[in-house]
Enzyme design. Structure first.
Site, PDB file in Angstrom:
ATOM      1  CE1 TYR A 152      -3.913   3.305  -5.321  1.00  0.00           C
ATOM      2  CE2 TYR A 152      -2.984   2.977  -2.975  1.00  0.00           C
ATOM      3  CZ  TYR A 152      -2.672   3.033  -5.061  1.00  0.00           C
ATOM      4  OH  TYR A 152      -1.756   3.823  -4.702  1.00  0.00           O
ATOM      5  CG  ASP A 212       4.040   9.182   2.578  1.00  0.00           C
ATOM      6  OD1 ASP A 212       4.225  10.158   2.735  1.00  0.00           O
ATOM      7  OD2 ASP A 212       4.223   7.304   2.016  1.00  0.00           O
ATOM      8  CG  HIS A 455      -7.343  10.294  -0.926  1.00  0.00           C
ATOM      9  ND1 HIS A 455      -6.222   9.440  -1.255  1.00  0.00           N
ATOM     10  CD2 HIS A 455      -8.021   9.795   0.563  1.00  0.00           C
ATOM     11  CE1 HIS A 455      -6.144   8.536   0.363  1.00  0.00           C
ATOM     12  NE2 HIS A 455      -7.309   8.774   1.043  1.00  0.00           N
ATOM     13  CE1 TYR A 536       1.557   2.484  -6.264  1.00  0.00           C
ATOM     14  CE2 TYR A 536       2.051   0.188  -4.845  1.00  0.00           C
ATOM     15  CZ  TYR A 536       2.110   1.556  -4.980  1.00  0.00           C
ATOM     16  OH  TYR A 536       1.562   2.007  -3.465  1.00  0.00           O
TER      17      TYR A 536
HETATM   18  C1  EUG Z   1       1.643   7.424  -1.459  1.00  0.00           C
HETATM   19  C2  EUG Z   1       1.883   6.475  -2.708  1.00  0.00           C
HETATM   20  C3  EUG Z   1       1.578   5.187  -2.797  1.00  0.00           C
HETATM   21  C4  EUG Z   1       0.724   4.864  -1.871  1.00  0.00           C
HETATM   22  C5  EUG Z   1      -0.446   5.862  -2.181  1.00  0.00           C
HETATM   23  C6  EUG Z   1      -0.057   7.204  -1.457  1.00  0.00           C
HETATM   24  C7  EUG Z   1       2.089   8.638  -1.718  1.00  0.00           C
HETATM   25  C8  EUG Z   1       1.159   9.647  -0.809  1.00  0.00           C
HETATM   26  C9  EUG Z   1       4.764   4.743  -3.001  1.00  0.00           C
HETATM   27  O1  EUG Z   1       3.328   4.606  -3.160  1.00  0.00           O
HETATM   28  O2  EUG Z   1       0.987   3.610  -3.138  1.00  0.00           O
HETATM   29  C10 EUG Z   1       1.518  10.642  -0.419  1.00  0.00           C
END
Ligand code: EUG
Length: 607
Positions: A152, A212, A455, A536
């Site tokens: 981001y 994560d 990414h 979002y």
């Molecule tokens: C993930 C989940 C997110 C996000 C970026 C990555 C998960 C990756 C629910 O939000 O904003 C496996």
């Protein structure tokens, strides 16, 4: 240093531990960190750094002379060692040694989304002093907590040449853990790793909630409205009380914290009740540029029994049916957390696999290649994997699982797995950790998909309804096909909406791949918006476009945000452009990046 190792290219690598550095690695994960680093560095062809093409990127409208005067003055206020000019070669590093000078996963040229300098305040007073200094010199500042908002924009300022205010380096105390109230107060530099460790050290029966990856800032992730996977997974919803510095240097506490406690203490209910009296203003300080959060309270979950599991489903087309089965289970809160529905291709990526091991040449993997490769893995041939966790005493978990099996059993060929049925290195064990509040590093392995892997997240919200989920999925599939990218969908499915998260993986050394990624993002944002599906959260460089899709009633929402911005920050010094909100000083002067801006190699005002 507790980890010293040699990479494939025999460069000595030292990964700082949590004891040595606020953003370091817990000792329990040192081997994992070492292995992850070795895999990533052996897949890197770019040099660690290159000579800079240009000197320091100055803030807009600021001469070198004025910049030098300003930096000198900031040094007298905050200390010589706590102001660093960004004039050295840029190092992308990796997750555990990430830069605070630029976007490590650059989409623009590496030297574009850069700061002019970094300041390290050591206290709320020093944050106030920094803000007042910025107003005096008209220099934009960009606060970060840890700077791991990766995918981001990371630690990069939206406006090149802004001064990054790195809050985490010197402000990383767990200020309080109240075991009886099951809550805590943290500073910006407290990572999930650190908060977890602190609770273990004190032997408290409490869980944190982690995303994560566990290296991010608890505070920073919550104000960006990030997500985790215990029942307390909505990070912003589970915050309780903030302290913040406004763009004019004023200090503010929200919620019950607006009322002083007895004899100058903090209010005794600051971490007990979020809303208090009068307007609930906390929300306007999330995903905005209206204030710098210096302290934040959170509710912690009392530990409980838990059982993770997964289901596999054989056909790509089962997707719609799976979503419709999840909806009532989630609405009735039979599902214990926000589950993830992942495509089988993730089973390949999360093993640290490289695309070239499964596919020849350019273009995305075919469905047959994915099936063939996935069928050799422990879960076997499948198209979708549902990862869930149930909570409570063992009898309750057994009863819940019976209901859930009854539902997913309606899909022909579905299979159920427990962690005990799968090998010890299978991803399900990391899922089980995350879903019981134990922060890990596993998802780093995605980046090995291509050399110099970087990414970018695309994160729209869709209704939890089979046909809507199919609409958005098909649109995203087609866009990825058009631009030759593999699609990695992870759906975080709640009872009424889905966070549809996809990770665009590209080679940082390949300008053509970067440009395809930009086109892909631009097209998906617009095509989703045409159907009412909005993001979002998004990367810095796509924020203007995304903000522009939230334009109901002649953009009443953005006009409201701009009204607030101009009152709180008349000099436009705080994070200009963050989430598409530009202060009057820069608004409409060519800084906004819109759908037609496909060439993002250089970032600055356009005519
Ligand atoms: C993930 C989940 C997110 C996000 C970026 C990555 C998960 C990756 C629910 O939000 O904003 C496996």
């Amino acid at each position: 240093m507790n980890i010293a190792t040699m990479t494939a290219r025999t460069i000595p690598v030292i990964i700082p531990s949590l004891k040595e550095k606020h953003s370091g690695t817990p000792v329990r994960l040192s081997q994992e960190a070492k292995d992850a680093h070795a895999r990533l560095s052996s897949n890197r062809t770019l040099p660690a750094s290159q000579a800079r093409k240009r000197p320091v990127r100055l803030p807009p409208d600021v001469s070198l002379e004025k910049f030098e005067t300003a930096v000198k003055e900031l040094r007298t206020e905050i200390g010589d060692d706590n102001v660093e000019v960004n004039d050295k070669p840029l190092v992308d590093g990796w997750y555990l040694e990430h830069p605070n000078t630029h976007d490590a996963f650059h989409i623009a040229d590496q030297e574009e989304l850069v700061s002019s300098a970094t300041v390290y305040p050591g206290s709320t007073e020093e944050v106030q002093a920094t803000v007042r200094w910025a107003n005096k010199f008209g220099i934009p500042i960009y606060p970060i907590s840890i700077g791991r908002n990766l995918g981001y924009g990371g630690a990069a300022p939206r406006m090149p040449g802004a001064i990054v205010v790195d809050l985490g380096k010197r402000m990383h105390q767990v200020i309080n853990i109240d075991a009886e109230n099951a809550s805590c107060v943290v500073e910006p530099g407290v990572t999930y790793f650190k908060l977890y460790e602190e609770i273990q050290n004190r032997n408290l029966p409490l869980w944190i909630d982690t995303p994560d990856l566990g290296g991010g800032s608890v505070l920073g992730n919550a104000i960006d409205r990030g997500v985790g996977y215990t029942p307390y997974g909505d990070h912003f919803a589970n915050h309780c009380g903030m302290e913040l510095v406004l763009p004019d240097g004023e200090l503010l506490r929200t919620g019950m914290g607006a009322m002083p406690g007895p004899d100058g203490s903090d209010n005794p209910t600051w971490q007990s009740f979020q809303h208090a009296f009068g307007p609930a203003i906390d929300g306007i300080f999330s995903q905005s540029n209206f204030g710098i959060v210096t302290k934040m309270g959170f509710h912690l979950m009392p530990e409980t029994g838990h059982q993770s599991y997964c289901f596999t489903f054989p056909r790509d087309d089962d997707f719609e049916h799976i979503v419709d089965l999840i909806r009532p289970l989630a609405q009735k809160r039979i599902l214990g957390n926000i589950p993830q529905l992942r495509h089988a291709i993730q089973e390949l990526a999360v093993t640290g696999g490289r695309k070239k091991d499964f596919h020849d040449g350019a273009g995305p993997m075919t469905r047959e290649e994915i099936r063939t490769a996935a069928s050799k893995l422990p879960l076997g041939d499948c198209s979708w994997v549902f990862y869930g966790t149930q909570y409570g005493p063992p009898e309750a978990i057994v009863a819940q699982l019976e209901l859930i099996k009854g539902e997913f059993g309606k899909i022909p060929g579905s299979k159920f797995f427990l962690p005990a049925n799968l090998p010890p290195d299978h991803y399900i064990h990391d899922r089980a950790s995350v879903c019981s509040g134990v922060p890990v590093l596993r998802e780093l392995d995605w980046l090995n998909w291509v050399p110099n892997g970087a990414h970018l997240f695309f994160s729209p919200i869709a209704p939890t309804r089979g046909k809507d989920a199919r609409t958005i999925h098909e649109l995203i599939v087609a866009a990825h096909q058009r631009h030759g990218f593999d699609l990695f969908p992870t759906l975080c499915v709640a009872g009424r909406e889905i966070h549809y998260i996809t990770n665009i993986i590209y080679d940082r050394a390949d300008p053509e791949a970067k440009n395809r990624a930009i086109r892909l993002m631009r097209e998906m944002i617009d095509e989703c918006a045409a159907r009412g599906f909005g993001e979002y959260r998004t990367h810095l460089l796509f924020a203007d476009q995304v903000a522009g899709t939230y334009n109901w009633n002649n953009s009443a929402f953005m006009r409201f945000n701009e009204t607030i911005k101009d009152v709180l920050d008349p000099n436009g010094i705080l994070a200009p452009g963050r989430n598409g909100i530009w202060p009057k000083r820069f608004r409409g002067k060519g800084w906004e990046l819109k759908v037609d801006d496909i060439d993002l190699t250089t970032i600055g005002p356009r005519s």
